[in-house]
Design an enzyme around this catalytic site. Structure first.
Site, PDB file in Angstrom:
ATOM      1  N   HIS A  90       0.813  -1.211   0.000  1.00 28.93           N
ATOM      2  CA  HIS A  90       0.000   0.000   0.000  1.00 28.93           C
ATOM      3  C   HIS A  90       0.852   1.269   0.000  1.00 28.93           C
ATOM      4  O   HIS A  90       0.389   2.328  -0.401  1.00 28.93           O
ATOM      5  CB  HIS A  90      -0.917   0.034   1.226  1.00 28.93           C
ATOM      6  CG  HIS A  90      -1.903  -1.092   1.266  1.00 28.93           C
ATOM      7  ND1 HIS A  90      -2.899  -1.257   0.336  1.00 28.93           N
ATOM      8  CD2 HIS A  90      -2.039  -2.125   2.139  1.00 28.93           C
ATOM      9  CE1 HIS A  90      -3.620  -2.326   0.626  1.00 28.93           C
ATOM     10  NE2 HIS A  90      -3.104  -2.880   1.712  1.00 28.93           N
ATOM     11  N   HIS A 115       5.435   6.607   6.923  1.00 30.44           N
ATOM     12  CA  HIS A 115       5.045   6.129   5.595  1.00 30.44           C
ATOM     13  C   HIS A 115       4.597   7.313   4.741  1.00 30.44           C
ATOM     14  O   HIS A 115       4.475   8.442   5.235  1.00 30.44           O
ATOM     15  CB  HIS A 115       3.953   5.055   5.694  1.00 30.44           C
ATOM     16  CG  HIS A 115       2.676   5.549   6.300  1.00 30.44           C
ATOM     17  ND1 HIS A 115       2.381   5.420   7.643  1.00 30.44           N
ATOM     18  CD2 HIS A 115       1.621   6.190   5.750  1.00 30.44           C
ATOM     19  CE1 HIS A 115       1.201   5.959   7.886  1.00 30.44           C
ATOM     20  NE2 HIS A 115       0.707   6.436   6.746  1.00 30.44           N
ATOM     21  N   HIS A 134       3.695  10.638   6.895  1.00 31.77           N
ATOM     22  CA  HIS A 134       3.018  10.445   8.174  1.00 31.77           C
ATOM     23  C   HIS A 134       3.964   9.776   9.162  1.00 31.77           C
ATOM     24  O   HIS A 134       4.416   8.642   8.933  1.00 31.77           O
ATOM     25  CB  HIS A 134       1.770   9.582   7.998  1.00 31.77           C
ATOM     26  CG  HIS A 134       0.660  10.260   7.285  1.00 31.77           C
ATOM     27  ND1 HIS A 134      -0.439   9.591   6.773  1.00 31.77           N
ATOM     28  CD2 HIS A 134       0.455  11.573   7.010  1.00 31.77           C
ATOM     29  CE1 HIS A 134      -1.262  10.463   6.206  1.00 31.77           C
ATOM     30  NE2 HIS A 134      -0.737  11.665   6.324  1.00 31.77           N
ATOM     31  N   THR A 200      -6.328   6.697   8.094  1.00 40.43           N
ATOM     32  CA  THR A 200      -6.812   6.975   6.740  1.00 40.43           C
ATOM     33  C   THR A 200      -6.868   5.716   5.885  1.00 40.43           C
ATOM     34  O   THR A 200      -6.984   5.793   4.662  1.00 40.43           O
ATOM     35  CB  THR A 200      -5.929   8.037   6.053  1.00 40.43           C
ATOM     36  OG1 THR A 200      -4.600   7.526   5.890  1.00 40.43           O
ATOM     37  CG2 THR A 200      -5.900   9.331   6.852  1.00 40.43           C
TER      38      THR A 200
END
Length: 250
Positions: A90, A115, A134, A200
């Site tokens: 991801h 990340h 983040h 998120t």
């Protein structure tokens, strides 16, 4: 689920909020950033992710009007090195060993991982940015995430090392390149926006104190382009603010 079990779940998410632990991932439904398993469908994937649809404090948001406040300074004590780096399917994630932390008022948090999203997940007055970093911190009652907006400009050595060392395919963590200093991905002034929100990514748990820095950090356009070859779009669309107050530090 009792509070102790819930906090254990949060701890697992903090270690890898986008991919979760292997045990949790085995139970969770597959999700993505597009199509039938994209953001609009996250709340329908499984019971654990229902909050993605019904939650009232979802993130990210478009940061519009703010209230200037006497917010506590971000007191950071981060080691100038990383532990491992992983392509989790991801995003690219950098993990940190014990010993780095954030003090926010009376609350203490430990830095767990960093990340990236492309484009930025948070908007400011309707504007998005090429990328967002983040920094995920775990505390006793939830998470504190520092968001850093990235713009194209001068090369950033730490970001360049992350991009050069990032695994090109999904797989297990590998040792991080030497010289990754998370402090070098911060602007000189740590003024910030603060609001209560969520992860998120699924399960979109509303356990996050968001601290989005007001000043963006420049990184090389070529490095942004290299990240985009792996993840051209891994940002959740903005969510309704539902009349939440966004505070801004002096």
């Amino acid at each position: 689920m009792d509070r102790r079990s819930l906090l254990k779940t949060f701890a697992g998410l903090a270690a890898c909020p986008l991919c979760s632990s292997r045990s949790f991932a085995a139970e969770a439904a597959h999700w993505s950033y597009e199509g039938a398993t994209g953001p609009a469908k996250w709340g329908d994937l499984d019971a654990a992710s229902k909050t993605c649809t019904v939650g009232a404090q979802q993130s990210p948001i478009d940061i519009g009007p703010t209230i200037t406040s006497q917010l506590p300074p971000l007191k950071l004590a981060w080691a100038k090195k990383a532990d491992t780096i992983v392509n989790n399917g991801h995003t690219i994630q950098v993990n940190f060993a014990e010993g780095s932390g954030l003090k926010l008022g009376d609350a203490d948090y430990k830095l767990v991982q960093l990340h990236f999203h492309r484009p930025s997940e948070h908007l400011v007055a309707g504007r998005n940015f090429p990328m967002e970093a983040h920094f995920v911190h775990q505390g006793s009652g939830g998470l504190a995430v520092i968001g850093v907006l990235l713009v194209e400009g001068a090369s950033n050595p730490t970001f360049g090392k992350i991009i050069a060392g990032m695994p090109k395919a999904e797989g297990p963590p590998v040792p991080a390149p030497a010289g990754i200093d998370p402090n070098a991905l911060l602007p000189a002034e740590l003024s910030y926006y603060r609001y209560s929100g969520s992860l998120t990514t699924p399960p979109c748990s509303e356990v996050v104190e968001w601290l989005v820095l007001t000043n963006p950090v420049p990184v090389a356009a070529a490095d942004v382009a290299s990240f985009a070859k792996l993840y051209p779009n891994n940002a959740r669309p903005v969510q309704q603010d539902n009349r939440r107050f966004v505070l801004r530090s002096n």
